[in-house]
Design a protein around this motif. Structure first.
Motif, PDB file in Angstrom:
ATOM      1  N   MET A   1       0.848  -1.180   0.000  1.00 44.11           N
ATOM      2  CA  MET A   1       0.000   0.000   0.000  1.00 44.11           C
ATOM      3  C   MET A   1       0.891   1.241   0.000  1.00 44.11           C
ATOM      4  O   MET A   1       1.849   1.329   0.748  1.00 44.11           O
ATOM      5  CB  MET A   1      -0.895  -0.015   1.229  1.00 44.11           C
ATOM      6  CG  MET A   1      -1.756   1.198   1.335  1.00 44.11           C
ATOM      7  SD  MET A   1      -2.771   1.110   2.817  1.00 44.11           S
ATOM      8  CE  MET A   1      -4.343   1.213   2.070  1.00 44.11           C
ATOM      9  N   ARG A   2       0.535   2.192  -0.803  1.00 43.02           N
ATOM     10  CA  ARG A   2       1.314   3.414  -0.914  1.00 43.02           C
ATOM     11  C   ARG A   2       0.568   4.563  -0.258  1.00 43.02           C
ATOM     12  O   ARG A   2      -0.588   4.798  -0.565  1.00 43.02           O
ATOM     13  CB  ARG A   2       1.500   3.719  -2.384  1.00 43.02           C
ATOM     14  CG  ARG A   2       2.855   4.213  -2.689  1.00 43.02           C
ATOM     15  CD  ARG A   2       2.965   4.431  -4.137  1.00 43.02           C
ATOM     16  NE  ARG A   2       3.734   5.636  -4.283  1.00 43.02           N
ATOM     17  CZ  ARG A   2       4.602   5.829  -5.222  1.00 43.02           C
ATOM     18  NH1 ARG A   2       4.761   4.931  -6.153  1.00 43.02           N
ATOM     19  NH2 ARG A   2       5.291   6.921  -5.267  1.00 43.02           N
ATOM     20  N   TRP A   3       1.241   5.267   0.637  1.00 49.08           N
ATOM     21  CA  TRP A   3       0.622   6.381   1.357  1.00 49.08           C
ATOM     22  C   TRP A   3       1.141   7.702   0.813  1.00 49.08           C
ATOM     23  O   TRP A   3       2.307   7.841   0.524  1.00 49.08           O
ATOM     24  CB  TRP A   3       0.978   6.311   2.838  1.00 49.08           C
ATOM     25  CG  TRP A   3       0.369   5.150   3.529  1.00 49.08           C
ATOM     26  CD1 TRP A   3       0.917   3.914   3.671  1.00 49.08           C
ATOM     27  CD2 TRP A   3      -0.888   5.096   4.144  1.00 49.08           C
ATOM     28  NE1 TRP A   3       0.084   3.099   4.345  1.00 49.08           N
ATOM     29  CE2 TRP A   3      -1.051   3.795   4.653  1.00 49.08           C
ATOM     30  CE3 TRP A   3      -1.920   6.003   4.327  1.00 49.08           C
ATOM     31  CZ2 TRP A   3      -2.180   3.404   5.318  1.00 49.08           C
ATOM     32  CZ3 TRP A   3      -3.050   5.603   5.004  1.00 49.08           C
ATOM     33  CH2 TRP A   3      -3.167   4.317   5.482  1.00 49.08           C
ATOM     34  N   SER A   4       0.251   8.646   0.716  1.00 49.37           N
ATOM     35  CA  SER A   4       0.666   9.981   0.312  1.00 49.37           C
ATOM     36  C   SER A   4      -0.314  10.990   0.872  1.00 49.37           C
ATOM     37  O   SER A   4      -1.517  10.880   0.668  1.00 49.37           O
ATOM     38  CB  SER A   4       0.707  10.101  -1.207  1.00 49.37           C
ATOM     39  OG  SER A   4       0.963  11.436  -1.560  1.00 49.37           O
ATOM     40  N   LYS A  92       9.271   8.573   1.478  1.00 46.58           N
ATOM     41  CA  LYS A  92      10.230   7.661   2.100  1.00 46.58           C
ATOM     42  C   LYS A  92       9.876   7.440   3.573  1.00 46.58           C
ATOM     43  O   LYS A  92       9.900   6.302   4.062  1.00 46.58           O
ATOM     44  CB  LYS A  92      11.652   8.231   1.960  1.00 46.58           C
ATOM     45  CG  LYS A  92      12.724   7.369   2.529  1.00 46.58           C
ATOM     46  CD  LYS A  92      12.945   6.133   1.695  1.00 46.58           C
ATOM     47  CE  LYS A  92      14.158   5.371   2.200  1.00 46.58           C
ATOM     48  NZ  LYS A  92      14.342   4.122   1.508  1.00 46.58           N
ATOM     49  N   VAL A  93       9.552   8.489   4.288  1.00 45.58           N
ATOM     50  CA  VAL A  93       9.177   8.380   5.705  1.00 45.58           C
ATOM     51  C   VAL A  93       7.939   7.509   5.856  1.00 45.58           C
ATOM     52  O   VAL A  93       7.888   6.612   6.704  1.00 45.58           O
ATOM     53  CB  VAL A  93       8.950   9.776   6.330  1.00 45.58           C
ATOM     54  CG1 VAL A  93       8.297   9.667   7.701  1.00 45.58           C
ATOM     55  CG2 VAL A  93      10.258  10.546   6.416  1.00 45.58           C
ATOM     56  N   LEU A  94       6.936   7.757   5.020  1.00 44.12           N
ATOM     57  CA  LEU A  94       5.704   6.964   5.092  1.00 44.12           C
ATOM     58  C   LEU A  94       5.985   5.479   4.773  1.00 44.12           C
ATOM     59  O   LEU A  94       5.439   4.584   5.415  1.00 44.12           O
ATOM     60  CB  LEU A  94       4.640   7.522   4.155  1.00 44.12           C
ATOM     61  CG  LEU A  94       4.089   8.898   4.570  1.00 44.12           C
ATOM     62  CD1 LEU A  94       3.193   9.455   3.478  1.00 44.12           C
ATOM     63  CD2 LEU A  94       3.342   8.806   5.875  1.00 44.12           C
ATOM     64  N   HIS A  95       6.842   5.244   3.799  1.00 45.27           N
ATOM     65  CA  HIS A  95       7.200   3.883   3.441  1.00 45.27           C
ATOM     66  C   HIS A  95       7.886   3.185   4.632  1.00 45.27           C
ATOM     67  O   HIS A  95       7.567   2.044   4.981  1.00 45.27           O
ATOM     68  CB  HIS A  95       8.124   3.873   2.212  1.00 45.27           C
ATOM     69  CG  HIS A  95       8.735   2.544   1.914  1.00 45.27           C
ATOM     70  ND1 HIS A  95       8.004   1.511   1.371  1.00 45.27           N
ATOM     71  CD2 HIS A  95       9.984   2.080   2.118  1.00 45.27           C
ATOM     72  CE1 HIS A  95       8.789   0.456   1.254  1.00 45.27           C
ATOM     73  NE2 HIS A  95      10.001   0.784   1.687  1.00 45.27           N
ATOM     74  N   LEU A  96       8.828   3.866   5.259  1.00 44.10           N
ATOM     75  CA  LEU A  96       9.547   3.287   6.392  1.00 44.10           C
ATOM     76  C   LEU A  96       8.634   3.056   7.603  1.00 44.10           C
ATOM     77  O   LEU A  96       8.800   2.070   8.315  1.00 44.10           O
ATOM     78  CB  LEU A  96      10.727   4.178   6.792  1.00 44.10           C
ATOM     79  CG  LEU A  96      11.892   4.176   5.800  1.00 44.10           C
ATOM     80  CD1 LEU A  96      12.911   5.252   6.185  1.00 44.10           C
ATOM     81  CD2 LEU A  96      12.541   2.812   5.712  1.00 44.10           C
ATOM     82  N   VAL A  98       5.483   2.182   7.503  1.00 43.11           N
ATOM     83  CA  VAL A  98       4.722   0.971   7.232  1.00 43.11           C
ATOM     84  C   VAL A  98       5.642  -0.249   7.345  1.00 43.11           C
ATOM     85  O   VAL A  98       5.270  -1.272   7.922  1.00 43.11           O
ATOM     86  CB  VAL A  98       4.054   1.041   5.840  1.00 43.11           C
ATOM     87  CG1 VAL A  98       3.445  -0.289   5.462  1.00 43.11           C
ATOM     88  CG2 VAL A  98       3.018   2.147   5.819  1.00 43.11           C
ATOM     89  N   LYS A  99       6.830  -0.129   6.816  1.00 43.05           N
ATOM     90  CA  LYS A  99       7.781  -1.244   6.795  1.00 43.05           C
ATOM     91  C   LYS A  99       8.236  -1.641   8.197  1.00 43.05           C
ATOM     92  O   LYS A  99       8.404  -2.824   8.496  1.00 43.05           O
ATOM     93  CB  LYS A  99       8.995  -0.847   5.942  1.00 43.05           C
ATOM     94  CG  LYS A  99       9.976  -1.964   5.737  1.00 43.05           C
ATOM     95  CD  LYS A  99      11.091  -1.482   4.843  1.00 43.05           C
ATOM     96  CE  LYS A  99      12.150  -2.560   4.692  1.00 43.05           C
ATOM     97  NZ  LYS A  99      13.262  -2.116   3.879  1.00 43.05           N
ATOM     98  N   LYS A 100       8.448  -0.664   9.090  1.00 46.55           N
ATOM     99  CA  LYS A 100       8.981  -0.922  10.422  1.00 46.55           C
ATOM    100  C   LYS A 100       7.924  -1.272  11.474  1.00 46.55           C
ATOM    101  O   LYS A 100       8.242  -1.437  12.635  1.00 46.55           O
ATOM    102  CB  LYS A 100       9.762   0.304  10.920  1.00 46.55           C
ATOM    103  CG  LYS A 100      10.955   0.655  10.078  1.00 46.55           C
ATOM    104  CD  LYS A 100      12.077  -0.285  10.325  1.00 46.55           C
ATOM    105  CE  LYS A 100      13.302   0.148   9.513  1.00 46.55           C
ATOM    106  NZ  LYS A 100      14.417  -0.734   9.738  1.00 46.55           N
TER     107      LYS A 100
END
Length: 101
Positions: A1-4, A92-96, A98-100
């Motif tokens: 899922m991509r957040w923006s 990048k922050v949003l991706h990290l 979700v990932k972490k």
């Protein structure tokens, strides 16, 4: 899922006065009219409506420039953000995040 955050639909902001707000729109208008129309001193009006002299001056000045419409609640949200985080960094922050999890 991509957040923006940039793709979040804009909704109209609803302003709800908090429980401790000293003046409602109606009382702001009463205060401003006492100062502007009835020529009360700011200190007297502030004491009568139980607000600071600075607050009384702010409402009286807004009444002078904007009239009755100026007594409405206004958003404290900044109109612009010159130091806003750039979109690539935000993604990048949003991706990290979700990932972490």
């Amino acid at each position: 899922m991509r957040w923006s955050l940039s793709k979040v639909p804009h909704t109209r902001e609803v302003l709800v006065p908090h429980a401790n707000a000293p003046l409602t729109e109606r009382n702001r208008l009463r205060l401003a009219r006492c100062v502007v129309d009835d020529h009360w001193p700011l200190r007297r009006a502030a004491e009568r409506f139980q607000v600071s002299v600075n607050t009384a001056k702010r409402w009286a000045d807004r009444y002078r420039t904007e009239g009755i419409a100026g007594m409405a609640d206004q958003s404290s949200r900044p109109r612009r953000s010159p130091n806003r985080t750039r979109p690539p960094v935000e993604r990048k922050v949003l991706h990290l995040r979700v990932k972490k999890r």
